[in-house]
Design an enzyme around this catalytic site. Structure first.
Site, PDB file in Angstrom:
ATOM      1  N   GLU A   9      68.431  25.750  12.765  1.00 24.76           N
ATOM      2  CA  GLU A   9      67.383  24.870  12.249  1.00 24.76           C
ATOM      3  C   GLU A   9      66.124  25.621  11.808  1.00 24.76           C
ATOM      4  O   GLU A   9      65.392  25.167  10.934  1.00 24.76           O
ATOM      5  CB  GLU A   9      67.022  23.784  13.274  1.00 24.76           C
ATOM      6  CG  GLU A   9      66.455  24.289  14.585  1.00 24.76           C
ATOM      7  CD  GLU A   9      67.503  24.716  15.599  1.00 24.76           C
ATOM      8  OE1 GLU A   9      67.089  25.043  16.723  1.00 24.76           O
ATOM      9  OE2 GLU A   9      68.712  24.748  15.297  1.00 24.76           O
ATOM     10  N   CYS A  65      68.406  32.920  10.764  1.00 22.67           N
ATOM     11  CA  CYS A  65      67.808  32.227  11.905  1.00 22.67           C
ATOM     12  C   CYS A  65      66.324  32.579  11.905  1.00 22.67           C
ATOM     13  O   CYS A  65      65.781  32.964  10.866  1.00 22.67           O
ATOM     14  CB  CYS A  65      68.502  32.598  13.217  1.00 22.67           C
ATOM     15  SG  CYS A  65      68.418  34.340  13.694  1.00 22.67           S
ATOM     16  N   GLY A  70      69.563  37.533  16.605  1.00 24.88           N
ATOM     17  CA  GLY A  70      70.622  36.869  17.366  1.00 24.88           C
ATOM     18  C   GLY A  70      71.879  36.642  16.541  1.00 24.88           C
ATOM     19  O   GLY A  70      72.999  36.787  17.048  1.00 24.88           O
TER      20      GLY A  70
END
Length: 148
Positions: A9, A65, A70
């Protein structure tokens, strides 16, 4: 070229920008999520995309992201995948030319849309040079097999 692209998101808006950019350049972008307003665990997106790239269903993948870190860590857990965080043009180019990375990751909180599109162009235009790098990439693959 057929490119897999996914995000969490934090990078949804940047993903849309990059999809449009890839399509404007004549590439096919296949969206692995997330959707608008959808909260996801980014490792799930990275894993699903990286598996498809490892199986050569896509020529390359792009993961987004907040930082790109990550996503890269997760993608690199998939055997046969080499993913690199790409936040500057030199490292982006070298990720392809020296390391034959199939997946680039970026952070929407680190790079803006225009820089991200520029980095995508650098990455898409770069090819593995082989030569002295071939033995190093081969050794990476050997180490990966030893760790299974």
């Amino acid at each position: 070229m057929k490119i897999a692209i996914g995000c969490d998101e934090a990078a949804y808006g940047l993903k849309l920008e990059i999809i449009r950019h890839l399509e404007d350049k004549g590439h096919t972008a296949v969206d692995f999520g997330s959707g608008e307003g959808e909260s996801v665990l980014y490792p799930n997106v990275a894993y699903a995309l990286a598996k498809e790239v490892a199986e050569e269903k896509f020529e390359r993948g792009i993961l987004l992201c907040g930082t790109g870190i990550g996503m890269a860590i997760t993608a690199n857990k998939v055997p046969g995948v080499r993913a690199a965080v790409c936040h500057d043009s030199y490292s982006t180019e070298r990720s392809r030319k020296s390391n034959n990375c199939q997946i680039m990751t970026m952070g929407a909180r680190v790079v803006g849309a225009e820089l991200a599109k520029n980095l995508v162009d650098v990455w898409m235009e770069s090819e593995f040079s082989g030569g002295g790098s071939q033995a190093k990439v081969d050794r990476i693959s050997e180490i990966e097999k030893e760790c299974r």
